[in-house]
Motif scaffolding. Structure first.
Motif: not given
Lengths: 268, 230
Positions: B73-74, B77-78, B82, B90, B100-101, B104-105, B146-147, B150
């Motif tokens: 799923t992660p 979603r990348q 959405l 945030f 942020w995205g 986290q990776r 932000r989206t 990714n």
């Protein structure tokens, strides 16, 4: 004065209880006259409290005369009741009892077992039951605080959590800051207790030991042992239960399972 | 054109309420599919299912030929980004949100990468601005940037201009078309504005009560009665 009139301890305590009950009834009656409408509720609570403490006193009488297994059974019963009380705080979550039980039983059980095994807690029922019950009660309080706070964080920060998930960040990473906040908040009362120990308050156990004739320094040291144990139990129990809750809130596909209060998955 | 999403009989029912009922549609690479319909018709549900924020209760979804349940799923979603109708940012600065995205990776974005994304969404010089000091339209652009950080292949936008005036709406539309073109993205756009759908989309899908009532080229969508969307 009363102690000179009664030779038997039980008679003395009965008269003390009756006198206190009478005094409290007078206060309640006075309060009623002042339009503080508590008489019926207060009377019921008093009688109920009396019945409960006499009942647990009788149970303890039996437990203290029996083997250690009686104490263990009683403590297990306390854990079950404590788990039920904590589970009510998160009743919206499936498996709430199991989450609370795991935190209280694993945290409280582990510390009680280790401390008894090391000889810090005497394994005799007269020591094991009261100290064990204090540990369980405090584990319950901290778990309730941690779980309620975490659930409330997830409910209020739902849009941020879903924003994080939608970006492809795994659920454990998304929930981590909220978990940390809930744990820290739940431990504040325990840290404050430790900080103010002996200055702001003299805890019940120490007061009881002094009243029973133990030296104040010895009583104080044993009280510290108990408070420190309660502190470690609180950390462990809160961590275990909150961690389990954070796992139960998401599906294996990193989807937030907790529906909004109105039971709709989103608002359009 | 390659099919990126092959959706067959997609259904979601929650507590007996049917949110989506047997949706079947193929989304081709590079196309702009507008999903229109009245409030409660299942538009947002459809986007959430494509991002797999919710689980379908029936049907199948294939992403680039694979059953999307078999894709971690992660990762999915990348690839399928959405942007929500109400952007949730945030706490911190605009740059914190954009980083942020990837952070986290364990991926660090450079300042110039952040600036480049901000330029794309028309927010040059906004990197260090606190998110509390943003207007609704600016917050929406930050959420878009932000989206995009990714590097998604598909962009799912939920009513991106619903809170904006007409001038700002057109500005965002131009920005979207440029971004889609530059990045060769596929776009699924939810809107209740049929005129916007006609301006931007290559195809239009109309939903009502969770069902498809129209699916075809935007030229044919001219026959859809606007009153139907109220």
């Amino acid at each position: 004065m009363l102690s000179h009139l009664f030779s038997s301890e039980l008679s003395l305590r009965l008269v003390q209880a009756l006198l206190t009950l009478t005094f409290t009834l007078v206060v309640l009656f006075w309060a009623q006259k002042k339009r503080i409408n508590l008489f019926q509720e207060g009377l019921q609570a008093l009688l109920r409290g009396l019945a409960q403490v006499v009942a647990i006193g009788s149970v303890l009488l039996l437990v203290f005369r029996g083997s250690i297994w009686g104490s263990i059974l009683l403590l297990f019963f306390m854990i079950l009741v404590a788990s039920r009380v904590t589970a009510r705080r998160i009743r919206r979550v499936e498996g709430s009892f199991a989450i609370a039980f795991l935190g209280i039983a694993l945290g409280g059980g582990l510390v009680t077992f280790l401390m008894t095994w090391m000889g810090v807690i005497d394994s005799h029922p007269t020591s094991l039951v009261p100290v064990g019950s204090m540990i369980i009660a405090n584990a319950m309080n901290t778990c309730s605080l941690a779980l309620e706070r975490l659930l409330s964080e997830v409910e209020t920060q739902r849009s941020l959590i879903e924003a994080g998930l939608s970006l492809g960040v795994p659920a454990p990473k998304v929930i981590a800051p909220y978990l940390e906040r809930a744990l820290t908040a739940s431990l504040i009362p325990r840290i404050d207790s430790l900080r103010s120990l002996g200055i702001v308050w003299i805890p019940g156990l120490m007061a009881g030991m002094i009243l029973a004739g133990t030296s104040p320094v010895s009583s104080a040291l044993y009280q510290f042992v108990v408070i420190a144990m309660i502190f470690s139990v609180s950390i462990l129990s809160a961590f275990i239960s909150a961690r389990f809750l954070s796992v139960r809130l998401f599906s294996p596909a990193h989807q937030l399972l907790l529906l909004p209060p109105e039971k709709k998955p989103f608002s359009e | 054109m390659q099919t990126v999403f092959d959706i067959r009989n997609l259904t979601r029912v929650v507590d007996g309420e049917v949110l989506l009922d047997g949706i079947s549609v193929s989304i081709k690479s590079g196309e702009i599919l507008a999903v229109v319909g009245p409030s409660g018709s299942g538009k947002t549900s459809f986007l959430r299912l494509l991002n797999r924020l919710d689980e379908p209760t029936g049907g199948e979804v294939f992403f680039q030929g694979k059953d999307y349940r078999t894709i971690p799923t992660p990762f999915l979603r990348q690839k399928v980004g959405l942007v929500f109708q109400k952007p949730a940012l945030f706490p911190g600065t605009v740059a914190d949100n954009i980083r942020w995205g990837p952070s986290q990776r364990g991926e660090e974005m450079t300042n110039s990468q952040v600036e480049s994304l901000l330029t794309q969404v028309g927010l040059v010089g906004f990197a260090e601005r606190k998110i509390d000091n943003l207007s609704g339209g600016e917050a929406q652009r930050v959420a878009l940037a932000r989206t995009l950080a990714n590097s998604p292949e598909i962009l799912l936008l939920d009513e991106p201009t619903s809170a904006l005036d007409e001038e700002k709406e057109r500005e965002i539309e131009r920005l979207l078309l440029t971004t889609i073109d530059q990045r060769r993205l596929t776009l699924v756009l939810v809107t209740h504005n049929l005129a916007q759908a006609r301006r931007l989309a290559t195809r239009v899908m109309v939903l009502n009560h969770g069902k498809i009532t129209f699916l075809g080229p935007k030229e044919e969508a001219l026959h859809v009665k606007p009153s139907f969307l109220q």
